[in-house]
Design an enzyme around this catalytic site. Structure first.
Site, short mmCIF file in Angstrom:
data_model
loop_
_atom_site.label_atom_id
_atom_site.label_comp_id
_atom_site.label_asym_id
_atom_site.label_seq_id
_atom_site.Cartn_x
_atom_site.Cartn_y
_atom_site.Cartn_z
CB ALA A 44 -0.96 0.00 1.19
N GLY B 84 5.98 8.17 1.32
CA GLY B 84 6.86 7.87 2.46
C GLY B 84 7.73 6.66 2.15
CG HIS B 85 5.88 2.82 1.79
ND1 HIS B 85 4.54 3.11 1.68
CD2 HIS B 85 6.01 2.05 2.90
CE1 HIS B 85 3.89 2.54 2.69
NE2 HIS B 85 4.74 1.89 3.43
CD GLN C 137 4.32 -5.85 11.33
OE1 GLN C 137 5.34 -6.40 10.93
NE2 GLN C 137 4.13 -4.55 11.19
CE LYS D 58 2.97 7.34 10.19
NZ LYS D 58 2.89 5.93 10.00
CB SER E 227 -0.11 6.40 7.77
OG SER E 227 -0.57 5.14 8.19
CB SER E 228 -0.58 1.93 4.57
OG SER E 228 0.73 1.92 4.06
#
Ligand code: AMP
Length: 280
Positions: free
Chosen positions: A32, A36-37, A61, A149, A185-186
């Site tokens: 996703a 950022g990625h 997780q 982040k 954020s995703s």
């Protein structure tokens, strides 16, 4: 871009890269993908001969009741973006490939992994540390890139790399934000239009606390009071934590100094969002 699903094949290709003397940069993700990625990928591309990315929504997780099943999956788009950014090798294992039925070994980073997000999400960082260890073993990168982040994740992985003598360098990259300041954020895609507006309060809280520090306020108590005033202004936002801690141990500090981390987590509707800054 070569796409690999099997651990054994991935190990073989990566072994070949290392034998050829390549500097290998690795970017682990859960897909996703957003800017950022991609900022991590660009940094890896600039630093490395070969860039390896992974897309794996790591079941270990996620606690029961968290968003594993509905976590956004946009694989085709992710592939296009990674290809565009010049990724050489993409690892996309299935869950059974990473965790065969007889797997029983986990990696727990005690203390650091139990603080802040680790306190709110018990077991989360054991899942993160376990999967990242496995990815490091499979790929053997020269450097691995992570976003500021997820500041707690960075602290946990730094401790893990040190304790377990992983022969690689962790590189932390700055938080990438939307134009209005919301950290990408995703999970932002879960937000309704109204919640998207409310979510801005996390950034505003960080900005207010930065301002207090810039004006000479260093005592954590006063900082937290100032931050809370902003954070609690928005109905519909439920605070998980607002903390001033040492960036490595994640233990609270009484006064913010260089190297302290100011971090926030809050639920906007049912979506849990985080933000932070490092004191300089
Ligand atoms: P995830 O897919 O959420 O596991 O994130 C993969 C990597 O991207 C992690 O190292 C994150 O810290 C990083 N990342 C996620 N969002 C951002 C962002 N807004 N800015 C910089 N890095 C980010």
């Amino acid at each position: 871009m070569q796409i690999v699903q099997r651990v054994v094949e991935m190990q073989g290709v990566c072994r070949g890269l290392r034998r050829g003397g390549a500097v290998v940069g690795m970017v682990p993700t859960m897909g996703a993908l957003h800017e950022g990625h991609l900022s991590l990928v660009r940094r890896a591309r600039a630093d490395s001969d070969a860039v390896v990315a992974s897309v794996f929504v790591n079941p270990l997780q996620f606690a029961p009741g968290e968003d594993l099943a509905k976590y956004p999956r946009t694989f085709e788009e992710d592939c296009r973006a990674l290809e565009r950014e010049g990724v050489d090798l993409l690892f996309v294992p299935q869950a059974e490939e990473m965790y065969p039925g007889d797997a029983v070994t986990t990696v727990s980073v005690l203390g650091v992994g139990d603080r802040l997000d680790g306190a709110s999400r018990p077991g989360h960082f054991t899942g993160v540390a376990t999967v990242v260890s496995k990815l490091f073993h499979i790929v053997g990168p020269t450097r691995a890139y992570f976003g500021q982040k997820d500041a707690v994740q960075v602290a946990v992985l730094r401790q893990m790399v040190k304790d377990l003598n992983f022969d690689l360098e962790l590189v932390t990259c700055p938080i990438v934000r939307d134009a209005d300041g919301l950290a990408l954020s995703s999970r932002n895609r879960y937000l309704s239009a109204e919640e998207r507006k409310q979510a801005l309060v996390l950034h505003q809280t960080m900005m207010r606390m930065q301002q207090i520090i810039a004006e000479g306020g260093r005592q954590s108590e006063a900082l937290l009071r100032g931050g809370m005033e902003v954070l609690q202004r928005v109905a519909g936002v439920r605070v998980d934590y607002l903390s001033v801690v040492d960036a490595h141990t994640l233990l609270p500090v009484t006064s913010a100094a260089r190297g302290s981390l100011v971090a926030v987590a809050a639920f906007v509707g049912s979506t849990r969002l985080i933000d932070n800054f490092l004191v300089d």
